[in-house]
Design an enzyme around this catalytic site. Structure first.
Site, PDB file in Angstrom:
ATOM      1  N   GLY A  76       2.017   4.982  -0.495  1.00 52.43           N
ATOM      2  CA  GLY A  76       1.379   6.290  -0.629  1.00 52.43           C
ATOM      3  C   GLY A  76       2.434   7.292  -1.059  1.00 52.43           C
ATOM      4  N   ARG A  77       3.320   7.625  -0.116  1.00 53.43           N
ATOM      5  CA  ARG A  77       4.355   8.628  -0.350  1.00 53.43           C
ATOM      6  C   ARG A  77       5.173   8.343  -1.617  1.00 53.43           C
ATOM      7  NH1 ARG A  77       6.682  11.209   4.087  1.00 53.43           N
ATOM      8  NH2 ARG A  77       6.025   9.422   5.326  1.00 53.43           N
TER       9      ARG A  77
ATOM     10  N   GLU B   7       0.832  -1.216   0.000  1.00 55.93           N
ATOM     11  CA  GLU B   7       0.000   0.000   0.000  1.00 55.93           C
ATOM     12  C   GLU B   7       0.861   1.258   0.000  1.00 55.93           C
ATOM     13  OE1 GLU B   7      -3.267  -1.848   3.087  1.00 55.93           O
ATOM     14  OE2 GLU B   7      -1.615  -0.588   3.774  1.00 55.93           O
TER      15      GLU B   7
ATOM     16  N   CYS C 291       0.800  32.797  12.618  1.00 56.44           N
ATOM     17  CA  CYS C 291       1.200  33.524  13.823  1.00 56.44           C
ATOM     18  C   CYS C 291       1.910  32.623  14.820  1.00 56.44           C
ATOM     19  CB  CYS C 291      -0.027  34.148  14.460  1.00 56.44           C
ATOM     20  SG  CYS C 291      -0.882  35.198  13.317  1.00 56.44           S
ATOM     21  N   GLU C 292       2.967  31.980  14.368  1.00 57.83           N
ATOM     22  CA  GLU C 292       3.764  31.126  15.254  1.00 57.83           C
ATOM     23  C   GLU C 292       5.199  31.179  14.798  1.00 57.83           C
ATOM     24  OE1 GLU C 292       2.796  27.203  16.271  1.00 57.83           O
ATOM     25  OE2 GLU C 292       0.646  27.481  16.023  1.00 57.83           O
TER      26      GLU C 292
HETATM   27  N1  LLP Z   1      -0.781   1.584   4.845  1.00 58.89           N
HETATM   28  C1  LLP Z   1      -1.088   1.938   6.106  1.00 58.89           C
HETATM   29  C2  LLP Z   1      -1.847   1.028   6.923  1.00 58.89           C
HETATM   30  C3  LLP Z   1      -0.661   3.178   6.612  1.00 58.89           C
HETATM   31  O1  LLP Z   1      -0.959   3.520   7.851  1.00 58.89           O
HETATM   32  C4  LLP Z   1       0.080   4.050   5.778  1.00 58.89           C
HETATM   33  C5  LLP Z   1       0.524   5.359   6.271  1.00 58.89           C
HETATM   34  C6  LLP Z   1       0.361   3.657   4.461  1.00 58.89           C
HETATM   35  C7  LLP Z   1      -0.076   2.407   4.034  1.00 58.89           C
HETATM   36  C8  LLP Z   1       1.121   4.521   3.511  1.00 58.89           C
HETATM   37  O2  LLP Z   1       2.395   4.778   3.965  1.00 58.89           O
HETATM   38  P1  LLP Z   1       3.443   5.528   2.987  1.00 58.89           P
HETATM   39  O3  LLP Z   1       3.740   4.599   1.839  1.00 58.89           O
HETATM   40  O4  LLP Z   1       2.832   6.776   2.543  1.00 58.89           O
HETATM   41  O5  LLP Z   1       4.633   5.748   3.861  1.00 58.89           O
HETATM   42  N2  LLP Z   1       1.897  11.986   7.861  1.00 58.89           N
HETATM   43  C9  LLP Z   1       3.138  11.243   7.888  1.00 58.89           C
HETATM   44  C10 LLP Z   1       2.978   9.855   7.342  1.00 58.89           C
HETATM   45  C11 LLP Z   1       1.916   9.052   8.064  1.00 58.89           C
HETATM   46  C12 LLP Z   1       1.751   7.700   7.480  1.00 58.89           C
HETATM   47  C13 LLP Z   1       0.517   7.065   7.989  1.00 58.89           C
HETATM   48  N3  LLP Z   1       0.241   5.776   7.441  1.00 58.89           N
HETATM   49  C14 LLP Z   1       4.202  12.019   7.099  1.00 58.89           C
HETATM   50  O6  LLP Z   1       3.897  13.076   6.590  1.00 58.89           O
HETATM   51  O7  LLP Z   1       5.339  11.595   7.049  1.00 58.89           O
END
Ligand code: LLP
Length: 424
Positions: free
Chosen positions: A284-285, A282, A352-353
């Site tokens: 994302g990033r 899965e 404002c921080e």
């Molecule tokens: N699968 C699950 C169950 C997850 O909790 C996440 C991310 C992903 C997949 C995707 O992960 P990725 O491939 O994007 O690393 N806001 C934080 C990242 C939080 C990730 C939360 N879960 C940041 O900006 O670094």
């Protein structure tokens, strides 16, 4: 000290550096800033497509785009059209994806505290997978699932691995709000319980060890734990979650999605995991981060004795990552992209921080001044999706570019939008 021009590997794939501009997808970024205003998120559609296709090719069917990293209808459709399922973690994400026209068969539903409504919708829609996270969720499913209804599931486990990343985005360790612990026996107890629930098909296990992980050894360890734990279960799917890291600043290097997939295949072979087991993930990033770049206008350059502050017309409301995780970014001046970046500055926002910092130690050409457009590359993940209206700042617009054309996929919020929720 001085820093060279921005290294091109941090720019979106199709970026072309010109003398006094940068093009992405054959479109001038300065022109986009003039047309749509700033702050502006720009995504290279070819880069998004390439990464979705790489993920679809590297893993088995069922590999999903983690929509929390960046979601809108256009992105959901792009991911599905290029072979991926979509992972949603809330009813809000589910709703956006459904409105985009994605078939429920391509939706994977996550969440450590799913509401009764979320579980009911997942069952009614007959989603591709629901990822079960707690004993209370199993009780709720038993109560909600009516005779004759079915639910395809994976169970989320904590493999007891401490991924080498920021503690806020580390999730595979025992002390976690996510999933069932293998070590304590909870994961085994949950599997036994689920097998007795009529209508539930348990396809296998899911784990997610964390985010922004560069070292693929963690994924190998994870697979080893999952393979060992499930060796007598004859499951047909193992999902390794997301978490592949990306390079944000000069000097960082991350494996590509294809390299990640190849390494996972090697681990699967070495561990003797049945060839018929679907190996899914899965990301994302790794799909959206580098494809995205944010444009800002410089409004103030304040020279103090200890440093120079460059204030832009956005900030922690469109990119909270530096404040939340101390994340580093690079910046460059769009009209002077080839020049050495010879002045160290702190790029701050308009909130404002004092903590409203976008790039703590940035390098820009000394000529950069008020009215110039600067850009922070690799801002496609967890920027727009975590954006807020702090200080009642409207969220930026989002534009996709490809083949010399741009299209607005999310318009800029208006001041009207900001008062839409007021009832008196
Ligand atoms: N699968 C699950 C169950 C997850 O909790 C996440 C991310 C992903 C997949 C995707 O992960 P990725 O491939 O994007 O690393 N806001 C934080 C990242 C939080 C990730 C939360 N879960 C940041 O900006 O670094």
């Amino acid at each position: 000290m001085t820093s060279g021009p921005l290294p091109s590997y941090l720019l979106p794939d199709t970026a072309e550096v010109l003398d006094a501009d940068v093009e992405v997808g054959g479109v001038s970024l300065l022109e986009l800033a003039r047309t749509f205003g700033t702050p502006l998120f720009v995504y290279d559609e070819v880069a998004l497509i390439e990464r979705c296709q790489a993920a679809a090719k590297s893993f088995d069917d069922g590999v999903a785009f983690a929509s929390k990293s960046f979601l809108c209808g256009a992105m959901a459709r792009l991911a599905v059209e290029n072979g991926l399922c979509i992972d949603v973690a809330t009813e809000g994400e589910l709703d956006v994806v459904l409105r985009a026209g994605v078939s429920p068969e391509r939706i994977v539903v996550h969440g450590n505290n799913k509401s009764v409504t979320e579980i009911t919708r997942a069952i009614d829609l007959r989603v591709h997978r629901l990822i079960i996270d707690s004993f209370d969720e199993i009780v709720k499913i038993q109560q909600i699932l009516k005779p004759g209804e079915t639910l395809s599931c994976l169970i989320r486990v904590t493999p007891g691995i401490e991924a080498h990343t920021h503690e806020f985005v580390r999730t595979g360790q025992e002390d976690s709000k996510f999933g069932f612990s293998i070590a304590s026996g909870d994961a085994r107890r949950a599997i036994d319980l689920l097998r007795a629930v009529p209508g539930v098909t348990l396809h296998g296990v899911h784990a997610h060890i964390g985010s922004q992980i560069f070292d693929t050894v963690g994924f190998d360890e994870e697979l080893q734990v999952l393979a060992n734990f499930t060796k007598d279960d004859s499951f047909d799917e193992l999902c390794i979650g997301g978490g592949l890291g990306v390079a944000y600043v000069e000097g960082e290097k991350a494996p590509s999605i294809s390299e990640w997939g190849a390494m996972v295949r090697q681990s699967v072979q070495r561990l003797g995991i049945d060839q018929k087991t679907r190996i899914t993930a899965e990301p994302g990033r790794a799909i959206v981060a580098q494809a995205g770049i944010t444009l800002y206008e410089v409004g103030v350059v304040k020279e103090l004795t200890m440093r120079t502050y460059v204030a832009v017309n956005g900030g922690m409301s469109d990119n909270p990552r530096p404040v939340l995780y101390g994340s580093g970014y690079e910046a460059f001046d769009l009209s002077r992209p080839g020049l050495a970046r010879d002045r160290e500055v702190r790029i701050v926002g308009k909130h404002c921080e004092s903590g409203d910092v976008l790039v703590d130690q940035a390098w820009l050409p000394s000529a950069t001044t008020v009215g110039d457009i600067i850009a922070t590359p690799v801002t496609g993940a967890y920027g727009y999706s975590m954006a807020s209206n702090y200080n009642r700042v409207p969220r930026p617009a989002v534009v996709f570019v490809k083949d010399g054309k741009s299209r607005l996929v999310l318009r800029r919020e208006t001041l009207e939008d900001l008062v839409n929720l007021e009832v008196e």
